[in-house]
Structure formats: C-alpha cells, structure tokens
Design an enzyme around this catalytic site. Structure first.
Site, mmCIF file in Angstrom:
data_model
loop_
_atom_site.group_PDB
_atom_site.id
_atom_site.type_symbol
_atom_site.label_atom_id
_atom_site.label_comp_id
_atom_site.label_asym_id
_atom_site.label_seq_id
_atom_site.Cartn_x
_atom_site.Cartn_y
_atom_site.Cartn_z
ATOM 1 C CG ASP A 21 -1.659 1.231 1.474
ATOM 2 O OD1 ASP A 21 -1.794 2.020 0.513
ATOM 3 O OD2 ASP A 21 -2.126 1.445 2.619
ATOM 4 C CG ASP A 25 -5.951 3.079 0.354
ATOM 5 O OD1 ASP A 25 -5.043 2.220 0.494
ATOM 6 O OD2 ASP A 25 -6.581 3.215 -0.712
ATOM 7 C CG ASP A 29 -1.310 1.532 -3.776
ATOM 8 O OD1 ASP A 29 -0.103 1.275 -4.024
ATOM 9 O OD2 ASP A 29 -1.664 2.203 -2.777
ATOM 10 C CG ASP A 98 -7.164 -12.933 -12.783
ATOM 11 O OD1 ASP A 98 -7.999 -13.692 -13.312
ATOM 12 O OD2 ASP A 98 -6.542 -13.210 -11.740
ATOM 13 C CG ASP A 206 -11.815 -16.213 -12.473
ATOM 14 O OD1 ASP A 206 -11.032 -16.529 -11.563
ATOM 15 O OD2 ASP A 206 -13.052 -16.090 -12.302
ATOM 16 C CD GLU A 264 -9.509 -20.622 -11.328
ATOM 17 O OE1 GLU A 264 -9.400 -20.750 -10.106
ATOM 18 O OE2 GLU A 264 -10.422 -19.931 -11.843
ATOM 19 C CG HIS A 336 -6.401 -15.360 -5.529
ATOM 20 N ND1 HIS A 336 -5.909 -15.993 -6.651
ATOM 21 C CD2 HIS A 336 -7.721 -15.160 -5.755
ATOM 22 C CE1 HIS A 336 -6.888 -16.170 -7.523
ATOM 23 N NE2 HIS A 336 -8.000 -15.667 -7.007
ATOM 24 C CG ASP A 337 -9.085 -18.715 -5.294
ATOM 25 O OD1 ASP A 337 -9.445 -17.619 -4.819
ATOM 26 O OD2 ASP A 337 -9.211 -19.014 -6.506
HETATM 27 O O1 TEU Z 1 -11.801 -19.314 -8.543
HETATM 28 C C1 TEU Z 1 -12.491 -20.402 -9.047
HETATM 29 C C2 TEU Z 1 -12.805 -21.432 -8.092
HETATM 30 O O2 TEU Z 1 -13.154 -22.535 -8.471
HETATM 31 C C3 TEU Z 1 -12.825 -21.078 -6.681
HETATM 32 O O3 TEU Z 1 -14.159 -21.181 -6.359
HETATM 33 C C4 TEU Z 1 -11.969 -21.945 -5.828
HETATM 34 O O4 TEU Z 1 -12.005 -23.268 -6.229
HETATM 35 C C5 TEU Z 1 -12.456 -21.889 -4.441
HETATM 36 O O5 TEU Z 1 -12.633 -20.567 -4.106
HETATM 37 C C6 TEU Z 1 -11.455 -22.519 -3.502
HETATM 38 O O6 TEU Z 1 -11.885 -22.322 -2.200
HETATM 39 C C7 TEU Z 1 -11.737 -18.177 -9.328
HETATM 40 C C8 TEU Z 1 -10.916 -17.127 -8.619
HETATM 41 O O7 TEU Z 1 -9.599 -17.586 -8.493
HETATM 42 C C9 TEU Z 1 -11.561 -16.814 -7.304
HETATM 43 O O8 TEU Z 1 -10.806 -15.926 -6.532
HETATM 44 C C10 TEU Z 1 -12.916 -16.220 -7.593
HETATM 45 O O9 TEU Z 1 -13.608 -16.008 -6.387
HETATM 46 C C11 TEU Z 1 -13.755 -17.111 -8.495
HETATM 47 O O10 TEU Z 1 -13.019 -17.648 -9.597
HETATM 48 C C12 TEU Z 1 -14.882 -16.309 -9.096
HETATM 49 O O11 TEU Z 1 -14.374 -15.357 -9.990
#
Ligand code: TEU
Length: 562
Positions: A21, A25, A29, A98, A206, A264, A336-337
């Site tokens: 950041d 804020d 960014d 993305d 995505d 993905e 990030h997931d």
């Molecule tokens: O994620 C796709 C997805 O299948 C996710 O639902 C993932 O398997 C799950 O969150 C795991 O816990 C993509 C993106 O990477 C994710 O950040 C988004 O929320 C999602 O698509 C919708 O755009």
C-alpha cells in the site's frame, strides 16, 4: 504457438490489494507494486500475474468487474498501470492480466442494460430464466434449477423488475455471461485485444472451463445433508468449450508472439487438459488443474482429511505422465484461493517452517511444467491464526458458513475448524515486508490484519540472510535457467508407495536429476540405486550424512551423467 519461452519461466502472482500500500488507505495498489519490482526481479520472476485490477464493487475482491478497460481507483489509474508495465519490461519481466469473463459484476453496464427489461438488446447477454413451472416466482424452491452457488445459497437470483431469475455460479453480484451469444464473445475479444495492444503479455483466465453451459440447464444431484445441488456436470467443460477457446485464439492471439495464456479449470481432467494445451489445437498454453489441492478434501466438506502423500504423488504423477508428449503443465501449491502450503502440506512450527517451505518449493519447481509462486510463498508465509467468523472477510468463507450453519445444521466450531485451515483469507493477509507494526505493508489500517509472525518472517530479514527461504527460492529459480533438464527433462516417479518420501528423476539427453523431498518430521532413507558419487546440486539442509538418508523435511537434488 511455436514459441514456448514460458517453459523456462517462473510466474509470480500478485494479489494487488494485499501486496503493498503506497498511500496509507490500508489497501495495496499499483504504486506499491512499482515500489517493489526489484524484489521480484531479484527473486528471478519472469512473468508477473496480476489478480484483477479493474474497476469493481469488490464484492469478490475484484473478481466482479464493472469495467474491463480501466483501473480500479483504489489501485491507481491507467497511467500508473502503463508505468508498472514499463517498469516490469525494463527489468525483463512480463505482465499477464487476470481475465474474468465467465461473469461480470452486476454493476457492469452490460448487466444494468440486461436486467432493465425482457426485450433489451442485451437481455440475452446473461442467463435469464423463468421460475420452475407451476411455482410462484421468488418463493423457495421456485429457482429454475436446484444448483447451489460456490459461495453458498442458490445459484439463481430472482429479479423483481422482470419477474425472472439470473444465473450466478459465484456471488449474486457476479452474473454469468452468456457465451452462446456471439456479441458477448466479440465484446470480450475486442477487450482482450485492447489490453494486448497496450503491451500486456497475456492472460490468466478465471474459471474459463465454465463458459460453455449445457443450455438445457438440467438439475444436479442433491447430496444428503446439503441444501443445494452440485450442477457442475452442466457447466464444467461444457459442449462448446473447445470451440470457444479456439475462436478466442483466432480472434485474439493469432499472429502475436511472446504471450502466455493459462486457463484456470477447476475439475478439468487430464484427457481434457491434453486437448486444451496441445499447441496444434491452438487453445491455451497451460491450465490450472485442481486435483492436487483437493487431495485433502473428503466427501464431507466440513471434515478435514490429512494429506496422504501416496495420493498426492499418484495425482501429480498422473498429470506428469498425461502431459508428457503433448501439452504442458502449470505447477502451483499456492494462489489467492488456497491456504498457505507450508501450513497445509509442510510444518509451520518454528523448528521446521523454513526447511519444509524450501522442500515444498524444491519438489514443485523440479516437476516438468511452469512453476507459479504466490506472493509471500518465497518467504514461507504461513496461515493466519483466525479466531471467530467475524475475522474473515472472504465472501466464500462468509457465504459457506451461513449456508452450513443456518441451513444445514452444522456447528459453528466444525465449520470454523475447516475455514481456519483451508479458508482463502489465509492467502490474502498482507505481504510481510519488514518487522514494523503493519509489516511494512501499509502506514494505515490494513484491510485484513497482518500475520503477527511478520516480526520473524519478512522480506527485509530474508534478503539479508543467505540461508533464508527467499534466497533458496532464488537459487531454485536460477537452477531452471542453468540446468536444461529442469525445464526440458522427462519425468519418472519413484517410490510411489512411500508415505514419507517424494522422489522422482528428470532426464534430458545425457543428464539425469534425482529429486527427493522428505514430507515428514522423521529421518527417512530412499532405497534408490546408482546415485553413489552423484553431484549434489541443491539441498535445504546440510549434506545428508548417510547417502540418500534425508533429515526431517529435507530436500535434495542430485545430478549424474547417464
Ligand atoms: O476461482 C475459481 C474457483 O473454483 C474457486 O471457487 C476456488 O475453487 C475456491 O474458491 C477454492 O476455495 C476463481 C478465482 O480464483 C476466485 O478468486 C474467484 O472467487 C472465483 O473464480 C470467481 O471469480
């Protein structure tokens, strides 16, 4: 695509709101990324993947896009984006964006038009359906199908104005675009060309294997105890997916060089992935499959299943073998997931955190494929010590919690146990730059708290320590550039039945590499012949005292001539 530079490359993923950041804020960014480009160049990243930076109501942290051709004001503006792109290019790094086009935000002008009336020209850009025959629209059970959304609740949202429902596989603020409509596809392709013309180097796409749906939208099978059905048979790898990806390739990528495309694809099979990534078919360069991050997921979503190493090896071995001839693998532990891998498949206690983080990096990067490093993975960042549900911000965690506790009778504690271990916010706590109060991430109040362990685990300390996870990752990435067998060698799995050791060889011409990782806290011996006197290229601990006997969480990479 003849030019496959990305086989020798490593991609680094940035989740912009949690990276750095620059203006206090509490939200990362673009300027913050520019300020840290040298960290990424020093690590040796070849490509940066930016999670979404477009204008967005931020319902799903930017995966709900309201304008595909601008920058979210919280993150900066197009001029700053151009500066970031130039700064990366100057340092020899590419940037991929993305691409989130299975759905848009419900605040996108396309959807605002679509929902305005049943005869609006954009009505058909999204999936609108009437209530189930014979049922009162808007009442429970009247949804057009029984599908649940990924984030909890029904996948259909009733819209009073026109008395119909729209489909949202994710949040109600993420209506699914209708790819059956050629105008939708052309609008997406035009937007993609606009970014490529601006200088970006490709896209991470995505949930791209959900864009083609079975237009009959059949009900899914309802599992005992769940409020909604899994409808994925109707939209994962749907009937026109290959056709759409080939059309996209012709319309967007044909005649352009030096780009990277990665799709993905949750739930993709090896056989489908071969078709998607065979260069002769002109679809995408590689896909993200999910089998190896679903290995610790049992039939009951709210029960943790410990990792079984033999299963992990069977899965990744199957992917290695499947894509050995045609196609190409992407390699990842984190994004990030996903929860932090050192907490998930390693040991994040002080005694073993650094060693197990390095071991996991070694095993991953030495597979055949293109490795992805998620921000903070190069520091061995860990899961966050979440308390109650009020500490989570992720729409998935909150939505699934609500469904499980309110509709399905789960106890808050059983749901929280799983969210703490697997929840996506583990990946999203801010990047740990130094040991100052907010970890050097922000001078304001971070949107998600910084992990208290930033005092020990941070980039500043690790850059100064040649023995750190950071410098180990740097050497690992360097090895890909100096030893051709890392990118180009074929792959053979060894010891498939061993529950502690992950072992394989890579061979290219007259060179063979042996890679072994100890996925346990006890010493383990690898009964593999023929490696006496081989050269030790890399290890995360001292050289093994006894040949091929690995200390807890040790990794070794040997090389020999064959
Ligand atoms: O994620 C796709 C997805 O299948 C996710 O639902 C993932 O398997 C799950 O969150 C795991 O816990 C993509 C993106 O990477 C994710 O950040 C988004 O929320 C999602 O698509 C919708 O755009």
């Amino acid at each position: 695509m003849t030019d496959s530079w990305w086989k020798k490359s490593v991609v680094y993923q940035i989740y912009p709101r949690s990276f750095a950041d620059s203006d206090g804020d509490g939200m990362g960014d673009l300027r913050g990324i520019i300020d840290h480009l040298d960290h990424l160049a020093e690590l040796g990243a070849d490509v940066l993947w930016l999670s979404p930076v477009y204008p967005s109501p931020q319902d799903d942290n930017g995966y709900d896009i309201s304008d595909y051709q601008d920058i979210e004001p919280l993150f900066g503006d197009l001029a700053t984006f151009d500066e970031l792109l130039a700064g990366a290019h100057e340092r020899g790094m590419k940037i991929i964006m993305d691409l989130v086009v299975n759905h848009s935000s419900d605040e996108h002008p396309w959807f605002l038009e679509s929902r305005s009336s049943t005869d609006n020209p954009k009505r058909d850009w999204y999936w609108w359906r009437p209530a189930r025959p014979g049922m009162q629209p808007g009442t429970p059970g009247a949804e057009p199908t029984n599908w649940g959304s990924v984030f909890g609740g029904s996948a259909w949202q009733f819209d009073e104005k026109t008395g119909e429902y729209y489909l949202h596989l994710f949040s109600a603020k993420q209506p699914d675009l209708n790819w059956e409509n050629p105008e939708v596809r052309q609008a997406v392709y035009a937007m993609m060309r606009w970014w490529l013309d601006r200088g970006v180097d490709g896209f991470r796409m995505d949930v791209i294997n959900m864009i083609s749906k079975d237009v009959s939208l059949p009900d899914g099978r309802l599992n005992a105890g769940s409020a909604y059905a899994d409808g994925s048979a109707a939209f994962i790898g749907g009937p026109r997916l290959h056709e759409f990806l080939q059309e996209m390739h012709r319309e967007v990528f044909e005649g352009r060089d030096g780009l990277l495309t990665v799709g993905e694809m949750p739930g993709v099979t090896v056989d489908e992935a071969i078709l998607h990534t065979d260069p002769d078919r002109r679809e995408v360069d590689m896909v993200f499959q999910f089998d190896h991050v679903w290995v610790d997921r049992g039939p009951d979503p709210w029960r943790l299943v410990p990792l079984q190493l033999t299963q992990l090896k069977a899965i990744l071995g199957r992917w290695q073998a499947g894509l050995a001839e045609a196609g190409w693998n992407s390699l990842y532990w984190n994004n990030h997931d996903q929860p932090r891998v050192v907490s998930r498949y390693g040991d994040d206690s002080p005694a073993h955190r650094a060693a197990s983080a390095k071991m996991l990096g070694t095993v991953l990067h030495l597979h055949r494929g293109t490795p992805y490093v998620y921000q903070g993975e190069e520091l061995g960042m860990t899961n966050y010590p979440f308390g109650g549900i009020d500490e989570f911000r992720d729409i998935e965690a909150l939505g699934q919690y609500r469904q499980a506790v309110e509709l399905e009778g789960r106890t808050p504690e059983e749901v929280l146990t799983v969210l703490r271990a697997r929840g996506r916010d583990n990946a999203r706590t801010p990047m740990q730059w130094d040991d100052s109060p907010n970890g050097g991430f922000s001078t304001g109040t971070p949107w998600l708290p910084v992990n208290p362990n930033h005092r020990e685990i941070n980039a500043h300390a690790q850059r100064a320590d040649p023995d750190s996870v950071f410098h180990y990752y740097r050497r690992l990435i360097e090895l890909r550039k100096t030893e051709p067998a890392v990118a180009g060698g074929d792959f053979t799995m060894l010891l498939p039945d061993d529950e502690r050791l992950y072992a394989f060889t890579r061979r290219l011409g007259g060179t063979e590499l042996l890679v072994i990782g100890n996925f346990s806290g006890v010493e383990a011996h690898a009964a593999i012949d023929g490696w006496d006197g081989a050269e030790l290229l890399l290890t995360n601990l001292d050289e093994p005292r006894t040949h091929l006997t690995l200390a807890p969480w040790q990794a070794v990479v040997y090389r020999r001539a064959v």
